[in-house]
Design a protein around this motif. Structure first.
Motif, PDB file in Angstrom:
ATOM      1  N   PHE A  78      33.165  47.299 133.268  1.00  0.00           N
ATOM      2  CA  PHE A  78      32.642  47.349 134.271  1.00  0.00           C
ATOM      3  C   PHE A  78      33.154  44.990 134.759  1.00  0.00           C
ATOM      4  CE2 PHE A  78      29.314  50.399 132.449  1.00  0.00           C
ATOM      5  CZ  PHE A  78      29.354  50.794 133.265  1.00  0.00           C
ATOM      6  N   GLU A  79      33.869  44.710 134.076  1.00  0.00           N
ATOM      7  CA  GLU A  79      33.530  42.850 134.389  1.00  0.00           C
ATOM      8  C   GLU A  79      35.224  43.468 135.221  1.00  0.00           C
ATOM      9  OE1 GLU A  79      33.325  40.643 131.303  1.00  0.00           O
ATOM     10  OE2 GLU A  79      30.856  40.544 131.154  1.00  0.00           O
ATOM     11  N   SER A  80      35.373  43.866 135.514  1.00  0.00           N
ATOM     12  CA  SER A  80      36.696  44.188 136.596  1.00  0.00           C
ATOM     13  C   SER A  80      36.697  44.079 137.611  1.00  0.00           C
ATOM     14  CB  SER A  80      37.475  45.708 136.307  1.00  0.00           C
ATOM     15  OG  SER A  80      37.591  45.174 134.375  1.00  0.00           O
ATOM     16  N   PHE A  81      35.008  44.674 137.526  1.00  0.00           N
ATOM     17  CA  PHE A  81      35.011  45.363 139.420  1.00  0.00           C
ATOM     18  C   PHE A  81      34.350  43.867 140.371  1.00  0.00           C
ATOM     19  CE2 PHE A  81      34.254  49.171 137.117  1.00  0.00           C
ATOM     20  CZ  PHE A  81      35.897  49.532 137.628  1.00  0.00           C
ATOM     21  N   SER A  82      34.376  43.426 141.692  1.00  0.00           N
ATOM     22  CA  SER A  82      33.550  42.820 142.843  1.00  0.00           C
ATOM     23  C   SER A  82      32.919  43.599 143.931  1.00  0.00           C
ATOM     24  CB  SER A  82      33.839  41.662 142.704  1.00  0.00           C
ATOM     25  OG  SER A  82      35.399  41.860 143.325  1.00  0.00           O
ATOM     26  N   LYS A  83      32.052  43.428 144.286  1.00  0.00           N
ATOM     27  CA  LYS A  83      31.805  44.120 146.154  1.00  0.00           C
ATOM     28  C   LYS A  83      33.419  43.206 146.876  1.00  0.00           C
ATOM     29  CE  LYS A  83      28.292  44.236 149.632  1.00  0.00           C
ATOM     30  NZ  LYS A  83      27.544  45.780 148.885  1.00  0.00           N
ATOM     31  N   THR A  84      33.325  41.930 146.435  1.00  0.00           N
ATOM     32  CA  THR A  84      34.565  41.622 147.767  1.00  0.00           C
ATOM     33  C   THR A  84      35.112  40.823 146.988  1.00  0.00           C
ATOM     34  OG1 THR A  84      32.257  39.726 148.168  1.00  0.00           O
ATOM     35  CG2 THR A  84      32.725  41.127 149.719  1.00  0.00           C
ATOM     36  N   GLY A  85      36.123  41.026 147.089  1.00  0.00           N
ATOM     37  CA  GLY A  85      37.301  40.215 145.737  1.00  0.00           C
ATOM     38  C   GLY A  85      38.955  40.688 146.364  1.00  0.00           C
ATOM     39  N   LYS A  86      39.448  40.055 145.547  1.00  0.00           N
ATOM     40  CA  LYS A  86      40.968  39.985 145.786  1.00  0.00           C
ATOM     41  C   LYS A  86      41.346  41.205 145.478  1.00  0.00           C
ATOM     42  CE  LYS A  86      43.293  36.276 145.216  1.00  0.00           C
ATOM     43  NZ  LYS A  86      44.118  34.681 145.010  1.00  0.00           N
ATOM     44  N   ARG A  87      41.697  42.079 146.553  1.00  0.00           N
ATOM     45  CA  ARG A  87      42.859  43.575 146.532  1.00  0.00           C
ATOM     46  C   ARG A  87      43.403  43.630 145.837  1.00  0.00           C
ATOM     47  NH1 ARG A  87      37.700  44.063 144.886  1.00  0.00           N
ATOM     48  NH2 ARG A  87      35.821  44.770 146.181  1.00  0.00           N
ATOM     49  N   THR A  88      44.474  42.293 146.123  1.00  0.00           N
ATOM     50  CA  THR A  88      45.449  43.303 145.398  1.00  0.00           C
ATOM     51  C   THR A  88      46.062  41.996 144.537  1.00  0.00           C
ATOM     52  OG1 THR A  88      46.738  41.481 146.987  1.00  0.00           O
ATOM     53  CG2 THR A  88      46.745  44.410 147.195  1.00  0.00           C
ATOM     54  N   PRO A  89      46.978  42.117 143.771  1.00  0.00           N
ATOM     55  CA  PRO A  89      47.412  40.631 142.764  1.00  0.00           C
ATOM     56  C   PRO A  89      47.974  39.979 143.008  1.00  0.00           C
ATOM     57  CG  PRO A  89      48.439  43.035 141.789  1.00  0.00           C
ATOM     58  CD  PRO A  89      47.187  42.961 142.966  1.00  0.00           C
ATOM     59  N   ASP A  90      48.315  38.620 143.023  1.00  0.00           N
ATOM     60  CA  ASP A  90      49.799  37.507 143.126  1.00  0.00           C
ATOM     61  C   ASP A  90      49.491  36.426 142.157  1.00  0.00           C
ATOM     62  OD1 ASP A  90      46.742  36.457 143.385  1.00  0.00           O
ATOM     63  OD2 ASP A  90      47.032  35.331 145.459  1.00  0.00           O
ATOM     64  N   GLY A  91      50.348  35.420 142.421  1.00  0.00           N
ATOM     65  CA  GLY A  91      50.566  34.787 141.631  1.00  0.00           C
ATOM     66  C   GLY A  91      51.271  35.227 140.333  1.00  0.00           C
ATOM     67  N   ILE A  92      51.505  34.786 139.480  1.00  0.00           N
ATOM     68  CA  ILE A  92      52.248  34.881 137.586  1.00  0.00           C
ATOM     69  C   ILE A  92      52.289  36.798 137.299  1.00  0.00           C
ATOM     70  CG2 ILE A  92      52.418  32.883 137.296  1.00  0.00           C
ATOM     71  CD1 ILE A  92      49.819  34.117 134.793  1.00  0.00           C
ATOM     72  N   LEU A  93      50.234  37.243 137.493  1.00  0.00           N
ATOM     73  CA  LEU A  93      50.351  38.792 137.524  1.00  0.00           C
ATOM     74  C   LEU A  93      51.738  39.748 138.166  1.00  0.00           C
ATOM     75  CD1 LEU A  93      49.329  41.036 136.007  1.00  0.00           C
ATOM     76  CD2 LEU A  93      46.520  40.665 137.008  1.00  0.00           C
ATOM     77  N   ALA A  94      50.756  39.241 139.667  1.00  0.00           N
ATOM     78  CA  ALA A  94      51.446  39.821 140.288  1.00  0.00           C
ATOM     79  C   ALA A  94      53.278  39.611 140.326  1.00  0.00           C
ATOM     80  CB  ALA A  94      51.958  39.526 142.148  1.00  0.00           C
ATOM     81  N   ASN A  95      54.056  38.416 139.775  1.00  0.00           N
ATOM     82  CA  ASN A  95      55.216  38.484 139.414  1.00  0.00           C
ATOM     83  C   ASN A  95      54.950  39.251 137.854  1.00  0.00           C
ATOM     84  OD1 ASN A  95      55.874  36.975 141.289  1.00  0.00           O
ATOM     85  ND2 ASN A  95      56.090  35.243 140.240  1.00  0.00           N
ATOM     86  N   ALA A  96      54.217  39.666 137.386  1.00  0.00           N
ATOM     87  CA  ALA A  96      54.278  40.336 136.077  1.00  0.00           C
ATOM     88  C   ALA A  96      54.435  41.828 136.298  1.00  0.00           C
ATOM     89  CB  ALA A  96      53.555  39.925 135.024  1.00  0.00           C
ATOM     90  N   ILE A  97      53.972  41.892 136.920  1.00  0.00           N
ATOM     91  CA  ILE A  97      53.968  43.572 137.355  1.00  0.00           C
ATOM     92  C   ILE A  97      54.934  43.581 138.278  1.00  0.00           C
ATOM     93  CG2 ILE A  97      52.672  45.039 139.278  1.00  0.00           C
ATOM     94  CD1 ILE A  97      50.187  43.985 138.392  1.00  0.00           C
TER      95      ILE A  97
END
Ligand code: MN
Length: 192
Positions: A78-97
């Motif tokens: 449940f804590e992964s979600f929000s009504k308006t949030g960043k909908r794609t990863p960026d930064g170090i997580l995007a690089n790791a993906i």
């Protein structure tokens, strides 16, 4: 000290039209609450009476593990979600993906396949290995990757109770909606 149901970080109708307020009412209000209540009924008089949830996940088995892990898993979900949030990863997580899967699209496709293909009830997880690489793992029932020394980054609950009110038997449609409500800023903070 008794375990408590954590407050949701959004209003029950915040995830509509992807997840209805009725699903939140049942999934969070009844199922998640039931795991908390069950755990509080199980631990008194056991070695886990004063343990935290991580310790219970790593060391317990049977009903104490099942209910303790389900409390942790649902809070994390449940804590992964929000009504308006960043909908794609960026930064170090995007690089790791990118490093681990080739691209975000390939990752999303593989995670979707893992969640859709999980037989029965369980959870699809994105985890960080000790070497920093990301991987997708399936866990049945209450399974949690912490038990294997892996760090959970993202999870999709594929128990039928997560989607049956909104999507009936259509798990793939629920997973499609799952991607629309993830707040990647929260997910990125878990990768650090
Ligand atoms: Mn659930």
């Amino acid at each position: 000290m008794a375990f408590e149901l954590p407050k949701l970080p959004f209003a029950p109708d915040a995830l509509m039209p992807f997840i209805s307020a009725e699903t939140i009412e049942y999934h969070y209000g009844k199922h998640h609450q039931a795991y908390v209540n069950n755990l509080n009924g199980l631990v008194p008089g056991t070695a886990f009476e004063n343990a935290d949830l991580e310790t219970i996940i790593k060391e317990a088995d049977g009903p104490v593990f099942n209910n303790g892990a389900q409390v942790w898993n649902h809070t994390f979900y449940f804590e992964s979600f929000s009504k308006t949030g960043k909908r794609t990863p960026d930064g170090i997580l995007a690089n790791a993906i990118r490093d681990s899967f080739g691209s975000f699209d390939v990752f999303r496709e593989q995670f979707t396949k893992s969640a859709a293909g999980l037989f029965g009830s369980g959870w699809a997880w994105l985890v960080k290995n000790p070497d920093g690489k990301l991987a997708i793992v399936q866990e049945s029932n209450a399974g949690n990757p912490l038990k294997k020394g892996l760090k959970p980054i993202l999870t999709c609950d594929v128990w039928e109770h997560a989607y049956y009110i909104d999507y009936r038997n259509r798990r793939p449609d629920y997973i499609k909606s799952f991607w629309e409500i993830i707040d990647w800023e929260i997910i990125a903070n878990r990768y650090k």
